[in-house]
Structure formats: structure tokens, C-alpha cells
Design an enzyme around this catalytic site. Structure first.
Site, PDB file in Angstrom:
ATOM      1  N   MET A 110      -0.364  69.661   4.110  1.00  0.00           N
ATOM      2  CA  MET A 110       0.538  70.437   4.972  1.00  0.00           C
ATOM      3  C   MET A 110       0.197  70.285   6.452  1.00  0.00           C
ATOM      4  O   MET A 110       0.528  71.162   7.248  1.00  0.00           O
ATOM      5  CB  MET A 110       0.450  71.917   4.587  1.00  0.00           C
ATOM      6  CG  MET A 110       0.676  72.210   3.110  1.00  0.00           C
ATOM      7  SD  MET A 110       0.351  73.941   2.742  1.00  0.00           S
ATOM      8  CE  MET A 110       0.350  73.924   0.946  1.00  0.00           C
ATOM      9  N   SER A 111      -0.446  69.185   6.810  1.00  0.00           N
ATOM     10  CA  SER A 111      -0.876  69.054   8.214  1.00  0.00           C
ATOM     11  C   SER A 111      -0.905  67.589   8.612  1.00  0.00           C
ATOM     12  O   SER A 111      -0.279  66.741   7.976  1.00  0.00           O
ATOM     13  CB  SER A 111      -2.274  69.668   8.388  1.00  0.00           C
ATOM     14  OG  SER A 111      -3.231  68.894   7.695  1.00  0.00           O
ATOM     15  N   HIS A 166      -5.938  78.467  -2.646  1.00  0.00           N
ATOM     16  CA  HIS A 166      -6.636  78.162  -1.393  1.00  0.00           C
ATOM     17  C   HIS A 166      -8.152  78.301  -1.592  1.00  0.00           C
ATOM     18  O   HIS A 166      -8.932  77.583  -0.954  1.00  0.00           O
ATOM     19  CB  HIS A 166      -6.137  79.096  -0.286  1.00  0.00           C
ATOM     20  CG  HIS A 166      -6.622  78.731   1.097  1.00  0.00           C
ATOM     21  ND1 HIS A 166      -6.448  77.475   1.647  1.00  0.00           N
ATOM     22  CD2 HIS A 166      -7.280  79.452   2.041  1.00  0.00           C
ATOM     23  CE1 HIS A 166      -6.977  77.444   2.868  1.00  0.00           C
ATOM     24  NE2 HIS A 166      -7.496  78.633   3.127  1.00  0.00           N
ATOM     25  N   ALA A 199      -7.744  68.766   4.214  1.00  0.00           N
ATOM     26  CA  ALA A 199      -7.899  68.944   2.776  1.00  0.00           C
ATOM     27  C   ALA A 199      -6.552  68.570   2.169  1.00  0.00           C
ATOM     28  O   ALA A 199      -5.510  68.900   2.725  1.00  0.00           O
ATOM     29  CB  ALA A 199      -8.231  70.394   2.468  1.00  0.00           C
ATOM     30  N   SER A 232      -8.918  72.278   6.859  1.00  0.00           N
ATOM     31  CA  SER A 232      -9.307  73.422   6.028  1.00  0.00           C
ATOM     32  C   SER A 232     -10.668  73.232   5.390  1.00  0.00           C
ATOM     33  O   SER A 232     -10.895  72.237   4.688  1.00  0.00           O
ATOM     34  CB  SER A 232      -8.323  73.589   4.866  1.00  0.00           C
ATOM     35  OG  SER A 232      -7.241  74.359   5.242  1.00  0.00           O
ATOM     36  N   HIS A 237      -0.517  74.886  12.158  1.00  0.00           N
ATOM     37  CA  HIS A 237       0.270  74.371  11.037  1.00  0.00           C
ATOM     38  C   HIS A 237       1.746  74.687  11.209  1.00  0.00           C
ATOM     39  O   HIS A 237       2.110  75.745  11.705  1.00  0.00           O
ATOM     40  CB  HIS A 237      -0.208  74.995   9.720  1.00  0.00           C
ATOM     41  CG  HIS A 237      -1.619  74.648   9.372  1.00  0.00           C
ATOM     42  ND1 HIS A 237      -2.688  75.402   9.790  1.00  0.00           N
ATOM     43  CD2 HIS A 237      -2.128  73.610   8.659  1.00  0.00           C
ATOM     44  CE1 HIS A 237      -3.804  74.841   9.343  1.00  0.00           C
ATOM     45  NE2 HIS A 237      -3.499  73.760   8.654  1.00  0.00           N
ATOM     46  N   TYR A 268       3.697  75.463   8.848  1.00  0.00           N
ATOM     47  CA  TYR A 268       4.064  76.623   8.007  1.00  0.00           C
ATOM     48  C   TYR A 268       3.748  77.954   8.668  1.00  0.00           C
ATOM     49  O   TYR A 268       4.182  79.000   8.196  1.00  0.00           O
ATOM     50  CB  TYR A 268       3.416  76.539   6.617  1.00  0.00           C
ATOM     51  CG  TYR A 268       1.907  76.545   6.610  1.00  0.00           C
ATOM     52  CD1 TYR A 268       1.180  77.690   6.902  1.00  0.00           C
ATOM     53  CD2 TYR A 268       1.196  75.384   6.297  1.00  0.00           C
ATOM     54  CE1 TYR A 268      -0.206  77.682   6.886  1.00  0.00           C
ATOM     55  CE2 TYR A 268      -0.180  75.366   6.283  1.00  0.00           C
ATOM     56  CZ  TYR A 268      -0.876  76.519   6.580  1.00  0.00           C
ATOM     57  OH  TYR A 268      -2.239  76.503   6.587  1.00  0.00           O
ATOM     58  N   GLU A 269       2.962  77.934   9.759  1.00  0.00           N
ATOM     59  CA  GLU A 269       2.708  79.183  10.487  1.00  0.00           C
ATOM     60  C   GLU A 269       3.920  79.560  11.341  1.00  0.00           C
ATOM     61  O   GLU A 269       3.943  80.642  11.919  1.00  0.00           O
ATOM     62  CB  GLU A 269       1.467  79.042  11.364  1.00  0.00           C
ATOM     63  CG  GLU A 269       0.188  78.894  10.560  1.00  0.00           C
ATOM     64  CD  GLU A 269      -1.018  78.605  11.441  1.00  0.00           C
ATOM     65  OE1 GLU A 269      -1.625  79.557  11.948  1.00  0.00           O
ATOM     66  OE2 GLU A 269      -1.338  77.421  11.639  1.00  0.00           O
ATOM     67  N   HIS A 319     -10.138  78.738   9.073  1.00  0.00           N
ATOM     68  CA  HIS A 319      -9.900  78.026  10.334  1.00  0.00           C
ATOM     69  C   HIS A 319     -10.327  78.907  11.488  1.00  0.00           C
ATOM     70  O   HIS A 319      -9.819  80.017  11.635  1.00  0.00           O
ATOM     71  CB  HIS A 319      -8.410  77.748  10.531  1.00  0.00           C
ATOM     72  CG  HIS A 319      -7.878  76.638   9.688  1.00  0.00           C
ATOM     73  ND1 HIS A 319      -7.666  75.380  10.165  1.00  0.00           N
ATOM     74  CD2 HIS A 319      -7.510  76.612   8.400  1.00  0.00           C
ATOM     75  CE1 HIS A 319      -7.187  74.619   9.183  1.00  0.00           C
ATOM     76  NE2 HIS A 319      -7.086  75.348   8.106  1.00  0.00           N
ATOM     77  N   ASN A 372      -8.393  69.068  -4.655  1.00  0.00           N
ATOM     78  CA  ASN A 372      -7.843  69.446  -5.973  1.00  0.00           C
ATOM     79  C   ASN A 372      -6.867  68.361  -6.391  1.00  0.00           C
ATOM     80  O   ASN A 372      -6.369  67.621  -5.542  1.00  0.00           O
ATOM     81  CB  ASN A 372      -7.081  70.788  -5.854  1.00  0.00           C
ATOM     82  CG  ASN A 372      -5.987  70.715  -4.798  1.00  0.00           C
ATOM     83  OD1 ASN A 372      -6.271  70.798  -3.591  1.00  0.00           O
ATOM     84  ND2 ASN A 372      -4.762  70.532  -5.222  1.00  0.00           N
TER      85      ASN A 372
HETATM   86  N1  HPA Z   1      -1.031  70.496  -1.637  1.00  0.00           N
HETATM   87  C1  HPA Z   1      -0.822  70.672  -0.322  1.00  0.00           C
HETATM   88  N2  HPA Z   1      -1.813  70.880   0.536  1.00  0.00           N
HETATM   89  C2  HPA Z   1      -3.065  70.906   0.055  1.00  0.00           C
HETATM   90  C3  HPA Z   1      -3.339  70.734  -1.303  1.00  0.00           C
HETATM   91  C4  HPA Z   1      -2.256  70.513  -2.199  1.00  0.00           C
HETATM   92  O1  HPA Z   1      -2.420  70.346  -3.424  1.00  0.00           O
HETATM   93  N3  HPA Z   1      -4.690  70.821  -1.445  1.00  0.00           N
HETATM   94  C5  HPA Z   1      -5.193  71.026  -0.202  1.00  0.00           C
HETATM   95  N4  HPA Z   1      -4.228  71.084   0.706  1.00  0.00           N
END
Ligand code: HPA
Length: 271
Positions: A209-210, A245, A111, A28, A81, A83-84, A59, A233
Site C-alpha cells: 500500500m505504499s 497488521h 512491508a 512498516s 500513505h 489510504y490515510e 510509524h 506475510n
Molecule cells: N497486502 C498489502 N499490504 C501489505 C501486506 C499485504 O498482504 N503485507 C504487508 N503490507
């Protein structure tokens, strides 16, 4: 034999021109690294029958083949992903396609949210290991013995020797690099603050998440993997502010010079 992989390999192989040992999957907000690749050849995922499509903002959805540091690389600009809604076996297709094309070393980037309280947004983290908390596994289903064994070892998924080289290289070029365990949650909801306390308690330094499905598939077929997380973050509940996001993408954009320098170093000096 998997027809989806064999058909895709037939489409991509003529574009390689010479041996291609390096694969790159961009996470990401990090997809713009692919712009650096020279003599780019593109293949959209939509051109490959049976391939999933990437639909997340930030993406793109294509393979980019070309040269970097006089080495041929194949890059996924945009990944799939869990989650998709794709089974993780479908997420593994791209890694197996790379294997069929001759790739031996894989750089996975993402990320991630910082769980380790010593981290700050913008930090880069070398993934030492993962916790697969996604609830699935890319190897579920019939095993394809041509890629690897039914019960593959997972004790060195992020290759120890390559990691030592990355650490040394990062120090040589003056890029601060954290190291830690990446824990995968399924998403798409960000984790709850209680889940982040849990993640820290079980030894995670970052959450995302990846990456884990690709890393497991790569280890299964004998590729050597390096994983880099950009901490975009601090994870949920650490600061008194909501996650978004947009924040992920903004931090990724701000850190892009350091990310690029580290990735350059890996491709030029380690791979
Ligand atoms: N959690 C999950 N996936 C992420 C995060 C997060 O805080 N930041 C960037 N991708």
C-alpha cells in the site's frame, strides 16, 4: 515554486552540515533502522507547515538526518500513505524536499504481501518494477517543470545498474534476495483472495500500500531509486488464515537483522 517544500528545505538545510546525496524511506515495522544513524538531527513532520502527518501504528513521523558509513543521509522515519486520505501529490512532497536538499539516490523500503508462491514470509525482495493499481498518481495536477517533465518516462524507475550492484552485493554478503514486481493497492483493507489471483496473473510478485507514489515522484525528478520489500506475510487467500497488521509487524521485527544487513550493504557499497 512550492512554498511547503521551500520552507521545509530552509528548516532542514542547516542540519545537513555537508552534501547529502542519500535519501531513505523506512516502511512498516522497519523504522528502527534509523536508530543506527550517527549524530542524529531530528525534525518532526509536525514542525513543517503544510506537511502531512503519519499516523499509522509502527510509524514514527519525523526526518532523521545524520551520518552512516561516513555519508550524510536523510531518512523518513514513517511515511505517508494514500489510504490515510492524502492526495498522492502530498505523498510526493517528501521526495521533492529531498531533491531540493541534494539527494540523488533514494532507498524505498516497505512491508509487503507475497504473491509469488515460491516466496516465504521473511524473504527480502528487490523491486524490479511496479504496477500502479492505486487508482491515482502523484503527478496529477499542474506540473512543476523545475522537477521534471509533464509526461515522464517510467521505463527505469528502479535503476537497472544500481539493481545489478545490489544483487551482487547481497550475494557477496550472503543475504538471499528475491526480485520481482511490486503492485500497489490503495488499502487500507488488505486485498481479497480474488485480487491476489489477479495480481499474480498480471505479473506481480508482491503487493502493498505504499512506495509507488514516492518512486514515481523520484523518477520524475531524476533520482535513482532502489526499492526493497520485506515479505511479511503471504498475501490473502494463499494460506487459510486471516491477515493482520500485527503479523506484518511481528515478521518485520523477526527479519530486522537481515533487513539491516542488506540496507547497510546498499548504503555502504552501492550508494
Ligand atoms: N497486502 C498489502 N499490504 C501489505 C501486506 C499485504 O498482504 N503485507 C504487508 N503490507
Amino acid at each position: 515554486m512550492n512554498n511547503v517544500i521551500e520552507n521545509a528545505a530552509a528548516r532542514l538545510n542547516p542540519l545537513l552540515r555537508r552534501e547529502c546525496r542519500i535519501g531513505l524511506i523506512l516502511g512498516s515495522g522497519l523504522g528502527s533502522y534509523a536508530e543506527k544513524i550517527e549524530s542524529k538531527r531530528f525534525v518532526e513532520y509536525s514542525e513543517l507547515s503544510g506537511f502531512p502527518q503519519s499516523r499509522v501504528e509502527g510509524h514514527k513521523g519525523r526526518f532523521v538526518i545524520g551520518e552512516l558509513f561516513d555519508k550524510t543521509v536523510i531518512c523518513m522515519q514513517g511515511r505517508f500513505h494514500f489510504y490515510e486520505g492524502y492526495p498522492q501529490s502530498q505523498i510526493a512532497l517528501a521526495v521533492r524536499l529531498m531533491k531540493r536538499l541534494g539527494v540523488e539516490r533514494l532507498l524505498l523500503t516497505n512491508a509487503a504481501g507475497g504473491v509469488n508462491l515460491n516466496f516465504s514470509p521473511g524473504d527480502l525482495m528487490l523491486i524490479s518494477d511496479h504496477i500502479n493499481f492505486s487508482g491515482s498518481n502523484p503527478l496529477i495536477g499542474e506540473n512543476d517543470d523545475s522537477f521534471g517533465p509533464r509526461f515522464p518516462d517510467q521505463s527505469n524507475v528502479y535503476d537497472r545498474d544500481l539493481r545489478a550492484k545490489v544483487r551482487k552485493m547481497a550475494e557477496d554478503i550472503g543475504i538471499p534476495l528475491r526480485e520481482g514486481v511490486y503492485m500497489m493497492f490503495s488499502g487500507p483493507a488488505f486485498e481479497s483472495p480474488a485480487e491476489i489471483v489477479f495480481a499474480r496473473t498480471v505479473g506481480a510478485s508482491a503487493v502493498g500500500m505504499s512506495t509507488v507514489p514516492e518512486a514515481i515522484a523520484a523518477a520524475h525528478c531524476g533520482m535513482k531509486t532502489i526499492g526493497i520489500s520485506l515479505i511479511t506475510n503471504m498475501a490473502a487467500g494463499i494460506f487459510d488464515q486471516p491477515l493482520s497488521h500485527e503479523e506484518v509487524q511481528q515478521t518485520a521485527a523477526r527479519a530486522s537483522d537481515r533487513f539491516t544487513k542488506l540496507t547497510d550493504g546498499i548504503l555502504e557499497h552501492v550508494f
